[in-house]
Design a protein around this motif. Structure first.
Motif, PDB file in Angstrom:
ATOM      1  N   ALA A  34    -126.271  19.673  39.991  1.00 45.32           N
ATOM      2  CA  ALA A  34    -127.460  20.343  40.324  1.00 45.32           C
ATOM      3  C   ALA A  34    -127.692  19.726  41.830  1.00 45.32           C
ATOM      4  O   ALA A  34    -127.980  20.849  42.798  1.00 45.32           O
ATOM      5  CB  ALA A  34    -128.864  19.712  39.377  1.00 45.32           C
ATOM      6  N   THR A  93    -127.811  22.467  44.913  1.00 49.81           N
ATOM      7  CA  THR A  93    -129.183  22.750  45.771  1.00 49.81           C
ATOM      8  C   THR A  93    -128.707  22.235  47.010  1.00 49.81           C
ATOM      9  O   THR A  93    -129.495  22.332  47.935  1.00 49.81           O
ATOM     10  CB  THR A  93    -130.205  22.130  45.184  1.00 49.81           C
ATOM     11  N   GLU A 102    -133.151  27.447  38.764  1.00 45.96           N
ATOM     12  CA  GLU A 102    -134.722  27.119  38.792  1.00 45.96           C
ATOM     13  C   GLU A 102    -134.971  25.882  38.066  1.00 45.96           C
ATOM     14  O   GLU A 102    -135.941  25.258  38.248  1.00 45.96           O
ATOM     15  CB  GLU A 102    -135.616  28.292  38.175  1.00 45.96           C
ATOM     16  N   ARG A 103    -133.803  25.335  37.384  1.00 49.41           N
ATOM     17  CA  ARG A 103    -133.977  24.203  36.658  1.00 49.41           C
ATOM     18  C   ARG A 103    -132.613  23.556  36.173  1.00 49.41           C
ATOM     19  O   ARG A 103    -131.816  24.213  35.843  1.00 49.41           O
ATOM     20  CB  ARG A 103    -134.985  24.113  35.550  1.00 49.41           C
ATOM     21  N   GLY A 104    -132.706  22.184  36.289  1.00 50.39           N
ATOM     22  CA  GLY A 104    -131.744  21.490  35.493  1.00 50.39           C
ATOM     23  C   GLY A 104    -132.000  20.333  34.595  1.00 50.39           C
ATOM     24  O   GLY A 104    -132.950  19.566  34.954  1.00 50.39           O
ATOM     25  N   GLY A 157    -133.313  17.890  44.003  1.00 47.60           N
ATOM     26  CA  GLY A 157    -132.349  18.617  43.335  1.00 47.60           C
ATOM     27  C   GLY A 157    -131.516  17.849  42.162  1.00 47.60           C
ATOM     28  O   GLY A 157    -130.360  18.301  41.974  1.00 47.60           O
ATOM     29  N   VAL A 214    -134.750  18.172  36.757  1.00 46.41           N
ATOM     30  CA  VAL A 214    -134.648  19.025  38.127  1.00 46.41           C
ATOM     31  C   VAL A 214    -135.488  20.299  38.098  1.00 46.41           C
ATOM     32  O   VAL A 214    -134.924  21.207  37.621  1.00 46.41           O
ATOM     33  CB  VAL A 214    -133.254  18.983  38.509  1.00 46.41           C
ATOM     34  N   THR A 215    -136.758  20.312  38.530  1.00 51.58           N
ATOM     35  CA  THR A 215    -137.781  21.328  38.353  1.00 51.58           C
ATOM     36  C   THR A 215    -137.829  22.200  39.607  1.00 51.58           C
ATOM     37  O   THR A 215    -138.711  21.749  40.355  1.00 51.58           O
ATOM     38  CB  THR A 215    -139.098  20.853  37.965  1.00 51.58           C
ATOM     39  N   TYR A 216    -136.827  22.811  39.828  1.00 60.47           N
ATOM     40  CA  TYR A 216    -136.529  23.523  41.086  1.00 60.47           C
ATOM     41  C   TYR A 216    -137.780  24.598  41.282  1.00 60.47           C
ATOM     42  O   TYR A 216    -138.150  24.831  42.261  1.00 60.47           O
ATOM     43  CB  TYR A 216    -135.339  23.870  41.160  1.00 60.47           C
ATOM     44  N   SER A 217    -138.220  25.018  40.343  1.00 58.77           N
ATOM     45  CA  SER A 217    -139.245  26.101  40.401  1.00 58.77           C
ATOM     46  C   SER A 217    -140.601  25.767  39.586  1.00 58.77           C
ATOM     47  O   SER A 217    -140.603  24.637  39.058  1.00 58.77           O
ATOM     48  CB  SER A 217    -138.797  27.407  39.462  1.00 58.77           C
ATOM     49  N   THR A 250    -142.312  27.436  37.424  1.00 58.93           N
ATOM     50  CA  THR A 250    -142.292  27.569  36.124  1.00 58.93           C
ATOM     51  C   THR A 250    -141.776  26.389  35.256  1.00 58.93           C
ATOM     52  O   THR A 250    -142.481  25.937  34.254  1.00 58.93           O
ATOM     53  CB  THR A 250    -141.437  28.718  35.640  1.00 58.93           C
ATOM     54  N   ALA A 251    -140.602  25.799  35.942  1.00 57.06           N
ATOM     55  CA  ALA A 251    -140.034  24.651  35.390  1.00 57.06           C
ATOM     56  C   ALA A 251    -140.938  23.542  35.291  1.00 57.06           C
ATOM     57  O   ALA A 251    -141.087  22.485  34.596  1.00 57.06           O
ATOM     58  CB  ALA A 251    -138.801  24.253  36.003  1.00 57.06           C
TER      59      ALA A 251
END
Lengths: 412, 412
Positions: free
Chosen positions: A284, A288, A298-300, B280, B302-305, B307-308
């Protein structure tokens, strides 16, 4: 016209082996790309007599000397003072240097520490080399037949100053040279000896030189040529090399594996979600690294425990019981689970034993399972990686990214 | 008695920057551990004049010169021949060397290639240094006041020969030395000039030398002393330094920030879960570097968005709307959410703008919010980090770990 060049790096942490001297190799690489060879490089500690002796010796023997380090604001930073002494010049407050240092701090709304004024004390008759990225101005002076360039030790600052300010001056002195052009093809999945073996019996175009480098777990294949026909020669050599090494070539030049995977995902309009166990978030982090990752990522999930694999990825308890977290079945379940949870196009999972503990006769340290799911097709495989913990984690991370690259390639 | 020592490495791939010269740092490290300092180190290419000139120069100036590379069986391997020329000696077939090479191949049931005989051609009056791990015997010779040692370039072979054969000879010449002892205290949260400033007006125990190193974003404070009283002197210096720099000292010696945080969590019997956005997965990767992480870490998100952040951490949509994902409110919600979801003792969250895009006048690139929750108390703060994307991510990651370290420290 070629120039007689030496590089001198100063610093206790360099001479005593604590820190790697990356500046010297960087300088040699940049000069090499422009057609210049370095005759010798030296490293000395923060010892007055050694620095002075090296400066005098090199100024007497060489036409260009590039010196890095010792321009900082602390007491260990001796370069300017010693250069003044070595060449019999007074150390003076350089107004332009002082103005640059002040401007650097003002621009960042920061206070200049009085110590930073020391960085404006330079040998008489030095010319400033502005530092766009840090406080220490560099400087250049002409001594006997030699042009000496004094650059900061901080790698980013040094490279910027070298490219922006030193290179043009060197080129002016030499009347230009035939720049060496280079293509780098980056390979994953073959060892260096194996890559070399593949080139036996191959005849590259005349004028193209071949060299190899290793940046584990990648092998770099370097093709070089100079002169007017360099480009067409390298084009041919590159085509030949790609044919030879397909499908192991994953990037060229400054591209990276993660960067190319990100770019390919973005171009394909696909999204990916990650489920990492033993790699702990490394993949991840790699995806990124470059800006624009939110287009495809959008997520890991870093599901280090079995409970987390169950909670977040819906891996069934039966699988976690038997065959266990490190298995094809678990990797598949993780890939499906993260894809479903994230609603992404692709789900990538990594589960394994990074070591040094946790291994068994059936599943020794280095056992790693990867799985990739796109909703219609799935891929899962086990590996036995070797080496220490960090090496196994790095290998697993790169292999996972390579899976995605090859998947995207197959869709083109 | 200290010795005047230089190290010379030869090879085109070293001087042109393609390959890192790790041998020289290794040698310096090994010598340093035994109390010897290297005065200077040099690198030259496979160029006769450069090698010859360096050998003559160093033999005239130094008491010990250690040379690596150029002992192999290929045409690029020039060292023995050039040493003979440099010191006006004939190149002769050394019977002992030839016998050793033959024995090496015989022991492995392999044929000796005629090329390998070249490796037995050494300067007159050289003494062999046996190579237990490879074909090339090393050799030593005495010239003027200098003892020169010629070692293979292959790192494993070089280190073995250095430790087994060169070190004892050096120790015999010097009559033994007082090994240099060193303490390294690692500091986070203070700039290097600021650390130095704090040492002004401090008097360290006589015999203790002070030096600084930087490994962004950390500053290394190095205390050194030699002789019989080195240890008590360094103990006092260390106490003094810790008092001076508390609470910014996070590790000593080879310890790392992440490693110490992991150790402290393990000792306290506490677990932590991570919610990372702009970093990330880097923090999770750091915490899982050392084995045994599963004692305190079972998951990271890893809540990159947005929504996550909502799905996994229950960050309310209203907060994501306003004040948005990069805010105190969101960081707090993330920390609470991951802690609750994971059932861990601590929840740590990081949300910010790593750049280069995404900044605004109110929230420029580098704006990062951290939050730490232990169920009873919460901590949240915004930072403005500077620099490029990777620098901001690294700074945010280290600051987050430092928060955990200080939290754990306050509970002791």
């Amino acid at each position: 016209m070629s120039l007689n060049i030496a590089v001198l790096a100063t610093g206790d942490e360099l001479i005593n082996g604590e820190m790697a001297d990356t500046n010297t190799s960087r300088i040699a690489g940049i000069l090499g790309a422009h057609g210049y060879t370095v005759g010798e490089s030296r490293v000395v500690g923060d010892v007055e007599e050694e620095i002075e002796s090296a400066l005098c010796d090199l100024a007497g023997k060489r036409e260009v000397v590039i010196v890095t380090g010792g321009l900082g604001p602390t007491e260990d930073d001796l370069t300017a003072r010693i250069a003044a002494k070595a060449f019999g010049r007074r150390l003076v407050l350089n107004d332009e240097a002082l103005a640059q240092i002040r401007a650097f701090f003002a621009k960042r709304n920061m206070e200049m520490n009085p110590r930073n004024e020391k960085q404006a004390l330079l040998p008489l008759k030095s010319t400033i080399l502005g530092n766009r990225l840090g406080t220490a101005p560099g400087f250049t002076l002409h001594q006997q037949n030699c042009d000496l360039f004094f650059l900061p030790g901080v790698p980013k600052e040094m490279v910027d100053m070298l490219e922006q300010q030193v290179l043009p001056r060197i080129q002016q002195r030499s009347g230009g040279t035939a720049p060496l052009q280079e293509r780098i093809l980056k390979v994953f999945g073959l060892s260096e000896p194996r890559v070399e073996e593949l080139f036996d019996g191959q005849t590259l175009p005349t004028g193209v030189a071949l060299a190899f480098g290793v940046d584990f777990p990648f092998v770099h294949v370097k093709l070089r040529a100079s002169g007017e026909s360099a480009e067409p020669l390298l084009d041919r050599a590159e085509v030949q090399t790609r044919q030879l090494l397909e499908p192991y070539v994953f990037a060229n030049g400054q591209e990276t594996l993660a960067g190319n995977v990100g770019r390919m995902l973005t171009d394909a309009g696909l999204t990916i979600a990650l489920a990492e166990s033993c790699t702990g978030g490394i993949v991840a982090g790699m995806l990124t690294e470059l800006p624009g990752a939110s287009a495809f990522f959008e997520r890991g999930a870093v599901t280090y425990s079995n409970t987390a694999k169950h909670d977040w990825l819906q891996v069934p308890p039966e699988i976690l019981q038997n065959p266990g977290a490190v298995s094809e079945a678990c990797a598949l379940a993780m890939a499906r689970g993260i894809r479903s949870t994230a609603g992404s196009d692709l789900g990538l999972a990594i589960t394994g034993i990074a070591g040094p503990d946790g291994g068994s006769p059936e599943k020794p340290v280095g056992t790693v399972f990867l799985a990739l799911s796109d909703g219609q097709n799935e891929q899962v495989k086990g590996y036995r990686f070797s080496g220490e913990r960090d090496r196994i984690r790095r290998m697993a991370s790169c292999m996972a990214l390579e899976w995605v690259r090859r998947y995207l390639n197959s869709r083109l």
